[in-house]
Design a protein around this motif. Structure first.
Motif, short mmCIF file in Angstrom:
data_model
loop_
_atom_site.label_atom_id
_atom_site.label_comp_id
_atom_site.label_asym_id
_atom_site.label_seq_id
_atom_site.Cartn_x
_atom_site.Cartn_y
_atom_site.Cartn_z
N TYR A 8 0.97 -1.19 -0.07
CA TYR A 8 0.03 -0.11 -0.04
C TYR A 8 0.95 1.08 0.07
O TYR A 8 1.73 1.38 0.83
N ILE A 9 0.71 2.03 -1.04
CA ILE A 9 1.59 3.20 -1.18
C ILE A 9 1.62 4.06 0.02
O ILE A 9 2.65 4.51 0.55
N GLY A 10 0.67 4.21 0.88
CA GLY A 10 0.68 4.97 2.09
C GLY A 10 1.41 4.64 3.12
O GLY A 10 2.02 5.40 4.16
N ASP A 11 1.83 3.33 3.08
CA ASP A 11 2.60 2.79 4.11
C ASP A 11 4.13 3.07 3.92
O ASP A 11 4.77 2.82 5.10
N CYS A 17 6.93 -1.14 5.98
CA CYS A 17 6.00 -1.35 4.91
C CYS A 17 5.52 -2.66 4.89
O CYS A 17 6.36 -3.53 4.30
N ASP A 47 -7.90 -0.82 -6.34
CA ASP A 47 -7.55 0.39 -5.63
C ASP A 47 -6.11 0.93 -6.18
O ASP A 47 -5.19 0.26 -6.01
N ASP A 48 -6.13 2.18 -6.77
CA ASP A 48 -4.96 2.65 -7.33
C ASP A 48 -3.50 3.08 -6.29
O ASP A 48 -2.57 3.24 -6.70
N ASP A 49 -3.99 2.82 -4.79
CA ASP A 49 -3.14 2.84 -4.04
C ASP A 49 -2.17 1.85 -3.52
O ASP A 49 -1.45 1.88 -2.53
N PHE A 50 -2.71 0.74 -4.05
CA PHE A 50 -1.76 -0.53 -3.90
C PHE A 50 -0.93 -0.69 -5.07
O PHE A 50 -1.26 -0.60 -6.38
#
Length: 65
Positions: A8-11, A17, A47-50
């Protein structure tokens, strides 16, 4: 052996991570260090954030869709 893994990008903002790996029997991406933390395959793919990677012979390749 080929594996499909995701992060996940946010991590990446944190010190660690988590990495998720696709369990083809259950069709869930499961966190490697905590199998109870998991997401349905479709949720991760949509989900574009993965970021999803194919890992084979210790080489990770980003899967772009």
């Amino acid at each position: 052996m080929k594996k499909i893994r995701a992060i996940y990008i946010g991590d990446v903002r944190f010190d660690q991570c988590p990495v998720f790996e696709l369990n083809t029997e259950t069709n869930y991406f499961e966190m490697l260090i905590d199998k109870e933390m998991r997401y349905e395959k479709e949720v991760v793919e949509e989900d574009d954030d993965f970021l999803i990677f194919k890992v084979e012979n210790d080489v990770a390749t980003l899967i772009e869709e």
